[in-house]
Design a protein around this motif. Sequence first.
Motif, short mmCIF file in Angstrom:
data_model
loop_
_atom_site.label_atom_id
_atom_site.label_comp_id
_atom_site.label_asym_id
_atom_site.label_seq_id
_atom_site.Cartn_x
_atom_site.Cartn_y
_atom_site.Cartn_z
N ARG A 172 0.80 -1.40 0.00
CA ARG A 172 0.09 -0.18 0.06
C ARG A 172 0.95 1.32 0.06
NH1 ARG A 172 -5.40 -0.28 1.96
NH2 ARG A 172 -6.27 -2.24 2.45
N ALA A 173 0.86 1.99 -1.12
CA ALA A 173 1.86 3.48 -1.14
C ALA A 173 1.05 4.39 -0.26
CB ALA A 173 1.83 3.58 -2.75
N GLY A 174 1.74 5.07 0.45
CA GLY A 174 1.19 6.25 1.19
C GLY A 174 0.29 5.74 2.34
N GLU A 175 0.56 4.57 2.59
CA GLU A 175 -0.42 4.21 3.90
C GLU A 175 0.47 3.64 5.06
OE1 GLU A 175 -4.26 2.44 2.77
OE2 GLU A 175 -3.65 2.32 0.71
N PRO A 176 0.14 3.75 6.17
CA PRO A 176 0.86 3.28 7.09
C PRO A 176 0.83 1.61 7.53
CG PRO A 176 -1.14 4.05 8.14
CD PRO A 176 -1.13 4.24 6.76
N TYR A 177 2.08 1.36 8.32
CA TYR A 177 1.95 -0.21 8.22
C TYR A 177 0.67 -0.88 9.13
CZ TYR A 177 4.57 -1.22 12.60
OH TYR A 177 5.22 -1.48 13.73
N ASP A 178 0.22 -0.13 9.91
CA ASP A 178 -1.19 -0.48 10.61
C ASP A 178 -2.07 -0.96 9.65
OD1 ASP A 178 -0.78 0.28 13.80
OD2 ASP A 178 -0.11 1.96 12.66
N ALA A 179 -2.00 -0.36 8.42
CA ALA A 179 -3.13 -0.73 7.38
C ALA A 179 -2.71 -2.07 6.79
CB ALA A 179 -2.93 0.23 6.29
N VAL A 180 -1.74 -2.80 6.63
CA VAL A 180 -1.41 -3.96 6.09
C VAL A 180 -1.54 -5.06 7.29
CG1 VAL A 180 -0.10 -3.49 4.09
CG2 VAL A 180 1.17 -3.77 6.38
N ILE A 181 -1.43 -4.46 8.58
CA ILE A 181 -1.70 -5.41 9.74
C ILE A 181 -3.08 -5.66 9.89
CG2 ILE A 181 -1.75 -5.68 12.32
CD1 ILE A 181 0.83 -3.74 12.41
N GLU A 182 -3.98 -4.64 9.71
CA GLU A 182 -5.46 -5.03 9.60
C GLU A 182 -5.73 -5.91 8.51
OE1 GLU A 182 -7.11 -1.21 9.38
OE2 GLU A 182 -6.60 -0.62 11.29
N ASP A 183 -4.92 -5.97 7.26
CA ASP A 183 -5.37 -6.71 6.07
C ASP A 183 -5.01 -8.06 6.55
OD1 ASP A 183 -5.88 -4.44 4.46
OD2 ASP A 183 -3.67 -4.45 3.49
N LEU B 128 18.10 -0.93 -5.84
CA LEU B 128 18.64 0.26 -5.09
C LEU B 128 18.43 1.77 -5.80
CD1 LEU B 128 21.76 -1.44 -3.87
CD2 LEU B 128 19.95 -0.85 -2.15
N ALA B 129 18.59 1.72 -6.94
CA ALA B 129 18.24 2.97 -7.76
C ALA B 129 16.80 3.25 -7.73
CB ALA B 129 18.51 2.72 -9.22
N ALA B 130 15.79 2.28 -7.67
CA ALA B 130 14.41 2.47 -7.73
C ALA B 130 14.06 2.94 -6.53
CB ALA B 130 13.55 1.27 -8.09
N LEU B 131 14.69 2.67 -5.46
CA LEU B 131 14.29 3.17 -3.92
C LEU B 131 14.24 4.79 -4.04
CD1 LEU B 131 15.92 1.13 -1.37
CD2 LEU B 131 13.57 1.09 -2.03
N ALA B 132 15.01 5.14 -4.66
CA ALA B 132 15.16 6.94 -4.56
C ALA B 132 13.76 7.60 -5.31
CB ALA B 132 16.13 7.43 -5.46
N LEU B 133 13.01 6.52 -5.97
CA LEU B 133 11.69 7.01 -6.61
C LEU B 133 10.73 6.52 -6.05
CD1 LEU B 133 12.75 6.46 -10.44
CD2 LEU B 133 12.76 8.79 -9.16
N MET B 134 10.86 5.54 -4.99
CA MET B 134 9.67 4.68 -4.44
C MET B 134 8.95 5.78 -3.44
SD MET B 134 9.56 1.22 -2.43
CE MET B 134 9.03 0.89 -1.05
N PRO B 135 7.62 5.87 -3.54
CA PRO B 135 6.89 6.38 -2.38
C PRO B 135 6.89 5.80 -1.03
CG PRO B 135 5.41 5.34 -3.79
CD PRO B 135 6.59 5.10 -4.29
N GLU B 136 6.78 6.48 0.06
CA GLU B 136 6.42 5.74 1.42
C GLU B 136 5.42 4.74 0.97
OE1 GLU B 136 7.91 6.54 4.53
OE2 GLU B 136 9.45 7.65 3.09
N ALA B 137 5.78 3.49 1.77
CA ALA B 137 4.73 2.47 1.65
C ALA B 137 4.92 1.45 2.70
CB ALA B 137 5.06 1.80 0.26
N SER B 138 3.97 0.77 2.86
CA SER B 138 3.86 -0.58 3.74
C SER B 138 3.65 -1.86 3.21
CB SER B 138 2.91 -0.28 4.89
OG SER B 138 3.05 0.78 5.65
#
Length: 352
Positions: free
Chosen positions: A127-138, A313-323
């Motif tokens: 889940r991009a842009g969502e906290p890791y509590d969201a995937v815990i609930e999933d 590693l190069a892609a991480l610079a473009l990756m949004p915050e995610a869980s």
Amino acid sequence: MSAFDPQPASPWWTPSVHADRRPILLARGRIEAGVRAWLADRDFLIVDPPGLQRSPGNETHLHAFGTQMIGNDGVGVPMYLCTSPEFTMKKLLAAGERRIASLQHVWRNRERSALHHPEFTMLEWYRAGEPYDAVIEDCVALARLAAESTGIGRFSFRGRECDPFAEPERLGVVEAFALHAGVDLLASLDENGVPDGAALAAQMRGIGMAVPEDESWSYLFSHILVERVEPQLGNGRITVLDRYPAAEAALARRLPGDARLSERFELYACGVELANGFGELTDPDEQRRRFAAEMDEKQRLYGERYPLDEDFLAALALMPEASGVALGFDRLVMLATGAQRIEAVLWAPVAE
């Protein structure tokens, strides 16, 4: 011959054995259909990462199957069977995807037991842009979905039971070590989360645990977790074990306000680890440092190391915050059907 017997006398493809196994395999299909529908209802895009990778991951105790990809010129390039679709899926997040999931076979060497198989099915989602509590609930929702798919009221495994519909227990790793093992984990970490193996070893001796010679803090941590903590998790209700030490979370970001800990969790039922998830690290320089340290330790322990995935590693610079989270689909099917060995829920187990 029952599908729950630990070692059937005849091969799985014998008609009588297959007839016994078939109800569980049909239940597996119902659970898979339910999972796919659940993901679609929440706007997850099912993606299809490749099974061949240049790097199988850079965790110390992760063991891959190696192979070669031979070009038209006859020259072979080292490749590995996928141990997790994580690197590919994070590249897709960097490319712009927001909610993605995969349900695919992965391969891990040096792993075979009642709960481990060299080839198994992993459900992984982000889940991009969502906290890791969201995937815990999933994870909790999917455990309940599996139980509903088979009509089972309680999960059971080796004498332990768990009600997946009860309110989950949320337990920090530090709290769990103190409660179930009598270990002050933070006393073995400095303010930046750097671990002290000697300090942890001293505590192990104090609680009557044997300490192997020349073993790292990570090994000692895992030994305490497996022997003293894990058997107490997921009994009666699901346990969410979270806030792992940063030293045990190579792909997770640090916990805000405490550099010693990280946004990593694991989900347990009946003492069985079902899922492992993170608030994802997106700093490529920090990720490179962590991978290098993991591979140095792998070289020390096993005499080998895996290459880094420079594209990742190069892609991480473009990756949004995610869980994100990886869930052992076969284990979930086991708990939802009452199976006691992973082979019982596989259509065609890998030969011994």
